[in-house]
Design a protein around this motif. Structure first.
Motif, PDB file in Angstrom:
ATOM      1  N   GLN A   1       0.856  -1.188   0.000  1.00  0.00           N
ATOM      2  CA  GLN A   1       0.000   0.000   0.000  1.00  0.00           C
ATOM      3  C   GLN A   1       0.887   1.230   0.000  1.00  0.00           C
ATOM      4  O   GLN A   1       1.699   1.408   0.905  1.00  0.00           O
ATOM      5  N   ALA A   2       0.726   2.074  -0.997  1.00  0.00           N
ATOM      6  CA  ALA A   2       1.468   3.334  -1.041  1.00  0.00           C
ATOM      7  C   ALA A   2       0.749   4.364  -0.186  1.00  0.00           C
ATOM      8  O   ALA A   2      -0.482   4.448  -0.208  1.00  0.00           O
ATOM      9  N   ILE A   3       1.520   5.125   0.576  1.00  0.00           N
ATOM     10  CA  ILE A   3       0.957   6.226   1.352  1.00  0.00           C
ATOM     11  C   ILE A   3       1.774   7.486   1.079  1.00  0.00           C
ATOM     12  O   ILE A   3       2.958   7.413   0.768  1.00  0.00           O
ATOM     13  N   THR A   4       1.109   8.621   1.188  1.00  0.00           N
ATOM     14  CA  THR A   4       1.785   9.901   1.047  1.00  0.00           C
ATOM     15  C   THR A   4       2.340  10.293   2.405  1.00  0.00           C
ATOM     16  O   THR A   4       1.617  10.292   3.399  1.00  0.00           O
ATOM     17  N   VAL A   5       3.608  10.606   2.454  1.00  0.00           N
ATOM     18  CA  VAL A   5       4.264  10.996   3.700  1.00  0.00           C
ATOM     19  C   VAL A   5       4.669  12.459   3.595  1.00  0.00           C
ATOM     20  O   VAL A   5       5.386  12.856   2.678  1.00  0.00           O
ATOM     21  N   ILE A   6       4.191  13.248   4.566  1.00  0.00           N
ATOM     22  CA  ILE A   6       4.524  14.664   4.645  1.00  0.00           C
ATOM     23  C   ILE A   6       5.315  14.842   5.929  1.00  0.00           C
ATOM     24  O   ILE A   6       4.780  14.689   7.029  1.00  0.00           O
ATOM     25  N   ARG A   7       6.594  15.139   5.783  1.00  0.00           N
ATOM     26  CA  ARG A   7       7.509  15.157   6.922  1.00  0.00           C
ATOM     27  C   ARG A   7       7.274  16.319   7.885  1.00  0.00           C
ATOM     28  O   ARG A   7       7.644  16.239   9.041  1.00  0.00           O
ATOM     29  N   GLY A   8       6.680  17.394   7.441  1.00  0.00           N
ATOM     30  CA  GLY A   8       6.373  18.513   8.321  1.00  0.00           C
ATOM     31  C   GLY A   8       7.552  19.437   8.559  1.00  0.00           C
ATOM     32  O   GLY A   8       8.582  19.349   7.908  1.00  0.00           O
TER      33      GLY A   8
ATOM     34  N   LEU B   1       3.976  -1.271   3.490  1.00  0.00           N
ATOM     35  CA  LEU B   1       3.780   0.107   3.032  1.00  0.00           C
ATOM     36  C   LEU B   1       4.941   0.565   2.174  1.00  0.00           C
ATOM     37  O   LEU B   1       6.085   0.223   2.426  1.00  0.00           O
ATOM     38  N   SER B   2       4.606   1.353   1.162  1.00  0.00           N
ATOM     39  CA  SER B   2       5.640   2.076   0.425  1.00  0.00           C
ATOM     40  C   SER B   2       5.311   3.553   0.576  1.00  0.00           C
ATOM     41  O   SER B   2       4.155   3.922   0.791  1.00  0.00           O
ATOM     42  N   TYR B   3       6.321   4.380   0.490  1.00  0.00           N
ATOM     43  CA  TYR B   3       6.160   5.789   0.809  1.00  0.00           C
ATOM     44  C   TYR B   3       6.389   6.678  -0.396  1.00  0.00           C
ATOM     45  O   TYR B   3       7.352   6.504  -1.132  1.00  0.00           O
ATOM     46  N   GLU B   4       5.494   7.621  -0.553  1.00  0.00           N
ATOM     47  CA  GLU B   4       5.647   8.671  -1.558  1.00  0.00           C
ATOM     48  C   GLU B   4       5.742   9.980  -0.776  1.00  0.00           C
ATOM     49  O   GLU B   4       4.777  10.387  -0.133  1.00  0.00           O
ATOM     50  N   PHE B   5       6.896  10.599  -0.788  1.00  0.00           N
ATOM     51  CA  PHE B   5       7.130  11.797   0.014  1.00  0.00           C
ATOM     52  C   PHE B   5       6.628  13.031  -0.718  1.00  0.00           C
ATOM     53  O   PHE B   5       6.797  13.160  -1.928  1.00  0.00           O
ATOM     54  N   ALA B   6       5.993  13.918   0.047  1.00  0.00           N
ATOM     55  CA  ALA B   6       5.442  15.151  -0.503  1.00  0.00           C
ATOM     56  C   ALA B   6       5.711  16.286   0.492  1.00  0.00           C
ATOM     57  O   ALA B   6       5.983  16.045   1.666  1.00  0.00           O
ATOM     58  N   ASP B   7       5.612  17.509  -0.002  1.00  0.00           N
ATOM     59  CA  ASP B   7       5.891  18.679   0.820  1.00  0.00           C
ATOM     60  C   ASP B   7       4.605  19.402   1.199  1.00  0.00           C
ATOM     61  O   ASP B   7       3.645  19.450   0.429  1.00  0.00           O
ATOM     62  N   ALA B   8       4.620  19.984   2.408  1.00  0.00           N
ATOM     63  CA  ALA B   8       3.547  20.872   2.868  1.00  0.00           C
ATOM     64  C   ALA B   8       4.136  21.769   3.948  1.00  0.00           C
ATOM     65  O   ALA B   8       5.180  21.471   4.522  1.00  0.00           O
ATOM     66  N   GLY B   9       3.484  22.871   4.206  1.00  0.00           N
ATOM     67  CA  GLY B   9       3.938  23.783   5.247  1.00  0.00           C
ATOM     68  C   GLY B   9       5.076  24.675   4.781  1.00  0.00           C
ATOM     69  O   GLY B   9       5.197  25.005   3.600  1.00  0.00           O
TER      70      GLY B   9
ATOM     71  N   LEU C   1       1.919  26.740   0.430  1.00  0.00           N
ATOM     72  CA  LEU C   1       1.916  25.918   1.635  1.00  0.00           C
ATOM     73  C   LEU C   1       1.469  24.484   1.356  1.00  0.00           C
ATOM     74  O   LEU C   1       1.928  23.544   2.004  1.00  0.00           O
ATOM     75  N   LEU C   2       0.563  24.330   0.400  1.00  0.00           N
ATOM     76  CA  LEU C   2       0.071  23.000   0.038  1.00  0.00           C
ATOM     77  C   LEU C   2       0.026  22.891  -1.484  1.00  0.00           C
ATOM     78  O   LEU C   2      -0.984  23.191  -2.123  1.00  0.00           O
ATOM     79  N   PRO C   3       1.136  22.460  -2.078  1.00  0.00           N
ATOM     80  CA  PRO C   3       1.224  22.395  -3.541  1.00  0.00           C
ATOM     81  C   PRO C   3       0.243  21.390  -4.144  1.00  0.00           C
ATOM     82  O   PRO C   3      -0.146  20.403  -3.501  1.00  0.00           O
ATOM     83  N   ALA C   4      -0.117  21.638  -5.378  1.00  0.00           N
ATOM     84  CA  ALA C   4      -1.026  20.742  -6.097  1.00  0.00           C
ATOM     85  C   ALA C   4      -0.457  19.328  -6.169  1.00  0.00           C
ATOM     86  O   ALA C   4      -1.217  18.348  -6.074  1.00  0.00           O
ATOM     87  N   ALA C   5       0.850  19.190  -6.309  1.00  0.00           N
ATOM     88  CA  ALA C   5       1.462  17.855  -6.387  1.00  0.00           C
ATOM     89  C   ALA C   5       1.234  17.064  -5.102  1.00  0.00           C
ATOM     90  O   ALA C   5       1.044  15.843  -5.140  1.00  0.00           O
ATOM     91  N   THR C   6       1.236  17.742  -3.968  1.00  0.00           N
ATOM     92  CA  THR C   6       0.970  17.070  -2.697  1.00  0.00           C
ATOM     93  C   THR C   6      -0.472  16.584  -2.653  1.00  0.00           C
ATOM     94  O   THR C   6      -0.745  15.439  -2.268  1.00  0.00           O
ATOM     95  N   MET C   7      -1.397  17.443  -3.040  1.00  0.00           N
ATOM     96  CA  MET C   7      -2.814  17.038  -3.072  1.00  0.00           C
ATOM     97  C   MET C   7      -3.037  15.900  -4.065  1.00  0.00           C
ATOM     98  O   MET C   7      -3.801  14.972  -3.783  1.00  0.00           O
ATOM     99  N   ASP C   8      -2.365  15.938  -5.199  1.00  0.00           N
ATOM    100  CA  ASP C   8      -2.492  14.855  -6.184  1.00  0.00           C
ATOM    101  C   ASP C   8      -2.019  13.531  -5.589  1.00  0.00           C
ATOM    102  O   ASP C   8      -2.641  12.486  -5.793  1.00  0.00           O
ATOM    103  N   SER C   9      -0.920  13.564  -4.853  1.00  0.00           N
ATOM    104  CA  SER C   9      -0.386  12.369  -4.227  1.00  0.00           C
ATOM    105  C   SER C   9      -1.372  11.811  -3.195  1.00  0.00           C
ATOM    106  O   SER C   9      -1.610  10.601  -3.144  1.00  0.00           O
TER     107      SER C   9
END
Length: 69
Positions: free
Chosen positions: A3-10, A32-40, A50-58
């Motif tokens: 299961q892939a999950i989006t990980v936002i490190r903060g 689990l597999s991880y797809e890292f994304a940015d926020a904040g 603060l919340l890029p479209a790529a993060t929401m897409d993920s």
């Protein structure tokens, strides 16, 4: 099955907390597999938002997100 999950490190101590969290999840071997994304603040510095479209897409794609503070 993986299961892939989006990980936002903060921000702040978030990356350290996330490292520990992912270490525990990996040790549990829950598939689990991880797809890292940015926020904040990190996202604001890198992408100008603060919340890029790529993060929401993920998040939409994976349907699961794990975010630290």
């Amino acid at each position: 099955m993986t299961q892939a999950i989006t990980v936002i490190r903060g921000d702040g101590i978030g990356p350290e907390i996330m490292d520990a969290t992912l270490h525990v999840l990996d040790a549990m071997n829950v598939g689990l597999s991880y797809e890292f994304a940015d926020a904040g603040l990190v996202a604001l510095e890198k992408h100008g938002q603060l919340l890029p479209a790529a993060t929401m897409d993920s998040i939409r794609k994976n349907r699961i997100a794990l975010k630290s503070r």
